[in-house]
Motif scaffolding. Structure first.
Motif, PDB file in Angstrom:
ATOM      1  N   PRO A 100     -60.640 -50.154  15.490  1.00 45.88           N
ATOM      2  CA  PRO A 100     -60.686 -49.294  14.309  1.00 45.88           C
ATOM      3  C   PRO A 100     -60.094 -47.913  14.597  1.00 45.88           C
ATOM      4  O   PRO A 100     -60.170 -47.404  15.702  1.00 45.88           O
ATOM      5  CB  PRO A 100     -62.183 -49.190  14.008  1.00 45.88           C
ATOM      6  CG  PRO A 100     -62.785 -50.383  14.658  1.00 45.88           C
ATOM      7  CD  PRO A 100     -61.973 -50.625  15.894  1.00 45.88           C
ATOM      8  N   THR A 223     -70.645 -48.118  14.953  1.00 44.14           N
ATOM      9  CA  THR A 223     -70.089 -49.128  14.068  1.00 44.14           C
ATOM     10  C   THR A 223     -68.572 -49.155  14.187  1.00 44.14           C
ATOM     11  O   THR A 223     -67.964 -48.204  14.696  1.00 44.14           O
ATOM     12  CB  THR A 223     -70.479 -48.835  12.597  1.00 44.14           C
ATOM     13  OG1 THR A 223     -69.936 -49.849  11.750  1.00 44.14           O
ATOM     14  CG2 THR A 223     -69.932 -47.491  12.155  1.00 44.14           C
ATOM     15  N   ASN A 224     -67.969 -50.233  13.719  1.00 40.83           N
ATOM     16  CA  ASN A 224     -66.516 -50.286  13.611  1.00 40.83           C
ATOM     17  C   ASN A 224     -66.056 -50.030  12.173  1.00 40.83           C
ATOM     18  O   ASN A 224     -64.879 -50.188  11.859  1.00 40.83           O
ATOM     19  CB  ASN A 224     -66.000 -51.652  14.082  1.00 40.83           C
ATOM     20  CG  ASN A 224     -66.038 -51.767  15.589  1.00 40.83           C
ATOM     21  OD1 ASN A 224     -65.829 -50.792  16.297  1.00 40.83           O
ATOM     22  ND2 ASN A 224     -66.308 -52.954  16.096  1.00 40.83           N
ATOM     23  N   ASN A 225     -67.004 -49.635  11.307  1.00 45.36           N
ATOM     24  CA  ASN A 225     -66.679 -49.324   9.915  1.00 45.36           C
ATOM     25  C   ASN A 225     -66.198 -47.870   9.838  1.00 45.36           C
ATOM     26  O   ASN A 225     -66.988 -46.931   9.884  1.00 45.36           O
ATOM     27  CB  ASN A 225     -67.917 -49.533   9.034  1.00 45.36           C
ATOM     28  CG  ASN A 225     -67.604 -49.383   7.556  1.00 45.36           C
ATOM     29  OD1 ASN A 225     -66.878 -48.488   7.142  1.00 45.36           O
ATOM     30  ND2 ASN A 225     -68.162 -50.276   6.752  1.00 45.36           N
ATOM     31  N   GLN A 227     -64.894 -46.139   7.412  1.00 46.69           N
ATOM     32  CA  GLN A 227     -65.333 -45.385   6.231  1.00 46.69           C
ATOM     33  C   GLN A 227     -66.755 -44.855   6.403  1.00 46.69           C
ATOM     34  O   GLN A 227     -67.062 -43.731   5.981  1.00 46.69           O
ATOM     35  CB  GLN A 227     -65.252 -46.274   4.975  1.00 46.69           C
ATOM     36  CG  GLN A 227     -63.845 -46.578   4.486  1.00 46.69           C
ATOM     37  CD  GLN A 227     -63.107 -47.562   5.390  1.00 46.69           C
ATOM     38  OE1 GLN A 227     -63.745 -48.404   6.040  1.00 46.69           O
ATOM     39  NE2 GLN A 227     -61.794 -47.461   5.429  1.00 46.69           N
TER      40      GLN A 227
END
Length: 292
Positions: A100, A223-225, A227
């Protein structure tokens, strides 16, 4: 000597059977036997000991020559793939995974590749580094893009890694924070702030170990999120730590990267990776040439 003979002796070494090799090549047993005998006569070397109970077993001299033959066939296949990759008729699928953050670094190359090779379907995913390496080993993806330090690169001896960009660690802070005025920060300055981190076990382990020297680190989440991380920083809920090139994409105008002073932490290289010894497809090779 011809390529057909080399293919026969390599296959017989695997199957230990002239009959099975004949079946694999869709020729008669006598054709395989005669071809190998002619090669042995030409080289003046017995390549196989043949017996009814054991089958065809390479002699010590045969093992060496068969190994050379296998190398020649592998290089020939690479040559064919290379030639095919230059064809405008290139078609198939290219599956890419990247950590990411830096996906924006690949967008121009992917757009140009799709324009020039419309018959190739390109799929790209964001995944954590461990998942990318697992998918490469299992054949789930064709090409991975990860970040490694020099120390980590030395540990991954089974990987072929090519650097594309060199970066440094930074702290992502809200634009409205006084920390945005800092030119650099030391690890101890992060103590007392909540942190949201990319789910990278190496960086997370290093930071938590380093911060533990000054106090208990407050990790809000990992996290790899992307946003979720950006949102937490913008709202002032936490700071984040990452590589500087991850902050160059659009949509991060409200987040300011401040250099993190880590004297014992070297540069971070972002690049492509495939397992060593694994033959990349013609499509993968063609794409790699675009980004080098």
């Amino acid at each position: 000597m011809n390529l057909e003979q080399l293919e026969y002796i390599v296959d017989v070494a695997k199957t230990k059977s002239l009959t099975k090799t004949a079946q694999n090549a869709h020729v008669t047993l006598s054709a395989v036997s005669q071809s190998i005998s002619l090669l042995e006569s030409e080289l003046g070397v017995v390549l196989f000991n043949r017996s009814r109970g054991v089958g065809a077993v390479p002699t010590p001299e045969g093992q060496s020559i068969i190994g050379r033959a296998a190398e020649i066939l592998t290089k020939l296949e690479a040559l064919r793939s290379e030639a095919n990759s230059y064809s405008d008729k290139l078609s198939g699928e290219l599956i890419i995974a990247t950590i990411p953050g830096p996906m924006h670094l690949l967008m121009e190359a992917i757009a140009g590749f799709r324009k020039d090779y419309p018959e190739v379907k390109v799929r790209i995913f964001e995944q954590g580094p461990k998942e990318i390496l697992d998918e490469l080993q299992s054949g789930g993806i064709d090409l991975g893009f990860i970040a490694l330090t020099s120390d980590l690169l030395a540990q991954h001896k089974t990987l072929h890694f090519e650097k594309l960009f060199t970066g440094k660690m930074v702290v992502g802070v809200p634009k409205t924070s006084l920390l945005a005025l800092e030119r650099s920060m030391k690890p101890e300055q992060l103590v007392g702030y909540s942190l949201v981190l990319y789910d990278d076990e190496h960086i997370r382990h290093y930071l938590t170990t380093r911060l533990a020297e000054y106090g208990e680190p407050d990790i809000l989440f990992a996290t790899n999120n992307v946003q979720a991380i950006q949102g937490a920083v913008r709202e002032g809920l936490a700071l984040t730590v990452g590589v500087d090139y991850s902050f160059e994409s659009g949509g991060q105008a409200d987040i300011v990267p401040v250099e993190l002073d880590l004297p014992d932490f070297g540069p971070v290289y972002y690049g492509w990776v495939i397992p060593k010894g694994k033959q990349a497809s013609a499509i993968t090779k063609c794409f790699i040439r675009r980004i080098q």
